[in-house]
Design a protein around this motif. Sequence first.
Motif, PDB file in Angstrom:
ATOM      1  N   GLN A 112       0.835  -1.207   0.000  1.00  0.00           N
ATOM      2  CA  GLN A 112       0.000   0.000   0.000  1.00  0.00           C
ATOM      3  C   GLN A 112       0.868   1.254   0.000  1.00  0.00           C
ATOM      4  O   GLN A 112       0.559   2.234  -0.679  1.00  0.00           O
ATOM      5  CB  GLN A 112      -0.928  -0.002   1.212  1.00  0.00           C
ATOM      6  CG  GLN A 112      -2.013  -1.042   1.148  1.00  0.00           C
ATOM      7  CD  GLN A 112      -2.802  -1.127   2.434  1.00  0.00           C
ATOM      8  OE1 GLN A 112      -2.281  -0.848   3.520  1.00  0.00           O
ATOM      9  NE2 GLN A 112      -4.065  -1.540   2.322  1.00  0.00           N
ATOM     10  N   LEU A 113       1.951   1.221   0.766  1.00  0.00           N
ATOM     11  CA  LEU A 113       2.876   2.360   0.800  1.00  0.00           C
ATOM     12  C   LEU A 113       3.491   2.598  -0.570  1.00  0.00           C
ATOM     13  O   LEU A 113       3.619   3.733  -1.011  1.00  0.00           O
ATOM     14  CB  LEU A 113       3.967   2.118   1.841  1.00  0.00           C
ATOM     15  CG  LEU A 113       5.004   3.226   1.982  1.00  0.00           C
ATOM     16  CD1 LEU A 113       4.339   4.521   2.434  1.00  0.00           C
ATOM     17  CD2 LEU A 113       6.092   2.809   2.948  1.00  0.00           C
ATOM     18  N   ASN A 114       3.824   1.515  -1.262  1.00  0.00           N
ATOM     19  CA  ASN A 114       4.399   1.633  -2.602  1.00  0.00           C
ATOM     20  C   ASN A 114       3.388   2.249  -3.568  1.00  0.00           C
ATOM     21  O   ASN A 114       3.728   3.120  -4.371  1.00  0.00           O
ATOM     22  CB  ASN A 114       4.859   0.257  -3.104  1.00  0.00           C
ATOM     23  CG  ASN A 114       5.606   0.363  -4.408  1.00  0.00           C
ATOM     24  OD1 ASN A 114       6.190   1.388  -4.718  1.00  0.00           O
ATOM     25  ND2 ASN A 114       5.587  -0.715  -5.182  1.00  0.00           N
ATOM     26  N   ARG A 164       1.576   9.437  -5.518  1.00  0.00           N
ATOM     27  CA  ARG A 164       2.005  10.774  -5.093  1.00  0.00           C
ATOM     28  C   ARG A 164       3.058  11.337  -6.058  1.00  0.00           C
ATOM     29  O   ARG A 164       3.025  12.504  -6.413  1.00  0.00           O
ATOM     30  CB  ARG A 164       2.553  10.678  -3.675  1.00  0.00           C
ATOM     31  CG  ARG A 164       2.965  11.948  -3.076  1.00  0.00           C
ATOM     32  CD  ARG A 164       1.792  12.734  -2.602  1.00  0.00           C
ATOM     33  NE  ARG A 164       2.296  13.913  -1.919  1.00  0.00           N
ATOM     34  CZ  ARG A 164       1.560  14.786  -1.336  1.00  0.00           C
ATOM     35  NH1 ARG A 164       0.267  14.621  -1.321  1.00  0.00           N
ATOM     36  NH2 ARG A 164       2.084  15.822  -0.769  1.00  0.00           N
ATOM     37  N   GLN A 165       3.991  10.502  -6.491  1.00  0.00           N
ATOM     38  CA  GLN A 165       5.016  10.936  -7.429  1.00  0.00           C
ATOM     39  C   GLN A 165       4.393  11.305  -8.780  1.00  0.00           C
ATOM     40  O   GLN A 165       4.751  12.307  -9.383  1.00  0.00           O
ATOM     41  CB  GLN A 165       6.061   9.842  -7.620  1.00  0.00           C
ATOM     42  CG  GLN A 165       7.174  10.231  -8.566  1.00  0.00           C
ATOM     43  CD  GLN A 165       8.186   9.133  -8.760  1.00  0.00           C
ATOM     44  OE1 GLN A 165       8.045   8.040  -8.218  1.00  0.00           O
ATOM     45  NE2 GLN A 165       9.217   9.419  -9.535  1.00  0.00           N
ATOM     46  N   GLN A 166       3.447  10.505  -9.228  1.00  0.00           N
ATOM     47  CA  GLN A 166       2.778  10.797 -10.498  1.00  0.00           C
ATOM     48  C   GLN A 166       2.002  12.105 -10.410  1.00  0.00           C
ATOM     49  O   GLN A 166       2.013  12.908 -11.339  1.00  0.00           O
ATOM     50  CB  GLN A 166       1.839   9.652 -10.876  1.00  0.00           C
ATOM     51  CG  GLN A 166       1.203   9.807 -12.229  1.00  0.00           C
ATOM     52  CD  GLN A 166       0.305   8.629 -12.574  1.00  0.00           C
ATOM     53  OE1 GLN A 166       0.050   7.765 -11.739  1.00  0.00           O
ATOM     54  NE2 GLN A 166      -0.173   8.600 -13.801  1.00  0.00           N
ATOM     55  N   GLN A 167       1.348  12.339  -9.283  1.00  0.00           N
ATOM     56  CA  GLN A 167       0.605  13.582  -9.095  1.00  0.00           C
ATOM     57  C   GLN A 167       1.553  14.780  -9.105  1.00  0.00           C
ATOM     58  O   GLN A 167       1.247  15.812  -9.702  1.00  0.00           O
ATOM     59  CB  GLN A 167      -0.154  13.529  -7.776  1.00  0.00           C
ATOM     60  CG  GLN A 167      -1.024  14.742  -7.521  1.00  0.00           C
ATOM     61  CD  GLN A 167      -1.709  14.678  -6.159  1.00  0.00           C
ATOM     62  OE1 GLN A 167      -1.223  14.010  -5.245  1.00  0.00           O
ATOM     63  NE2 GLN A 167      -2.811  15.378  -6.036  1.00  0.00           N
ATOM     64  N   TYR A 215       0.839   4.184  -2.789  1.00  0.00           N
ATOM     65  CA  TYR A 215       0.656   5.578  -2.377  1.00  0.00           C
ATOM     66  C   TYR A 215       1.821   6.440  -2.861  1.00  0.00           C
ATOM     67  O   TYR A 215       1.617   7.531  -3.395  1.00  0.00           O
ATOM     68  CB  TYR A 215       0.533   5.657  -0.855  1.00  0.00           C
ATOM     69  CG  TYR A 215       0.431   7.063  -0.338  1.00  0.00           C
ATOM     70  CD1 TYR A 215      -0.760   7.776  -0.437  1.00  0.00           C
ATOM     71  CD2 TYR A 215       1.527   7.695   0.238  1.00  0.00           C
ATOM     72  CE1 TYR A 215      -0.855   9.069   0.026  1.00  0.00           C
ATOM     73  CE2 TYR A 215       1.444   8.992   0.697  1.00  0.00           C
ATOM     74  CZ  TYR A 215       0.250   9.679   0.599  1.00  0.00           C
ATOM     75  OH  TYR A 215       0.156  10.962   1.049  1.00  0.00           O
ATOM     76  N   ALA A 216       3.050   5.948  -2.696  1.00  0.00           N
ATOM     77  CA  ALA A 216       4.230   6.711  -3.107  1.00  0.00           C
ATOM     78  C   ALA A 216       4.250   6.909  -4.621  1.00  0.00           C
ATOM     79  O   ALA A 216       4.574   7.992  -5.120  1.00  0.00           O
ATOM     80  CB  ALA A 216       5.493   6.010  -2.637  1.00  0.00           C
ATOM     81  N   THR A 217       3.882   5.862  -5.353  1.00  0.00           N
ATOM     82  CA  THR A 217       3.844   5.962  -6.814  1.00  0.00           C
ATOM     83  C   THR A 217       2.786   6.963  -7.266  1.00  0.00           C
ATOM     84  O   THR A 217       3.031   7.792  -8.150  1.00  0.00           O
ATOM     85  CB  THR A 217       3.563   4.575  -7.434  1.00  0.00           C
ATOM     86  OG1 THR A 217       4.550   3.652  -6.969  1.00  0.00           O
ATOM     87  CG2 THR A 217       3.591   4.633  -8.946  1.00  0.00           C
TER      88      THR A 217
END
Length: 80
Positions: free
Chosen positions: A5-7, A13-16, A9-11
């Motif tokens: 889930q963290l991965n 967030r980076q795309q955003q 979310y991080a992906t």
Amino acid sequence: MTPAQLNVYATARQQQAEERIELLNRSVYNLAALIRPMIWSDHPPAYEQAFGLPKKEMTDEQMYANVRALNRMLGGEEVD
């Protein structure tokens, strides 16, 4: 939160963040495209032309009021 889930979310967030940067870059480019003709032109385009706003037509009464105001400003006489 699990590592998976963290991965995700991080992906996301980076795309955003990348999309936000791309949008800002487009905005800067569009602003530069608008500014360039204003700077190098002897007669820059009118506000309505630059931003595509429709021109508002004056009524006869408004036009007559403007003419009377200009006449007063320039020291003209009003003959009734």
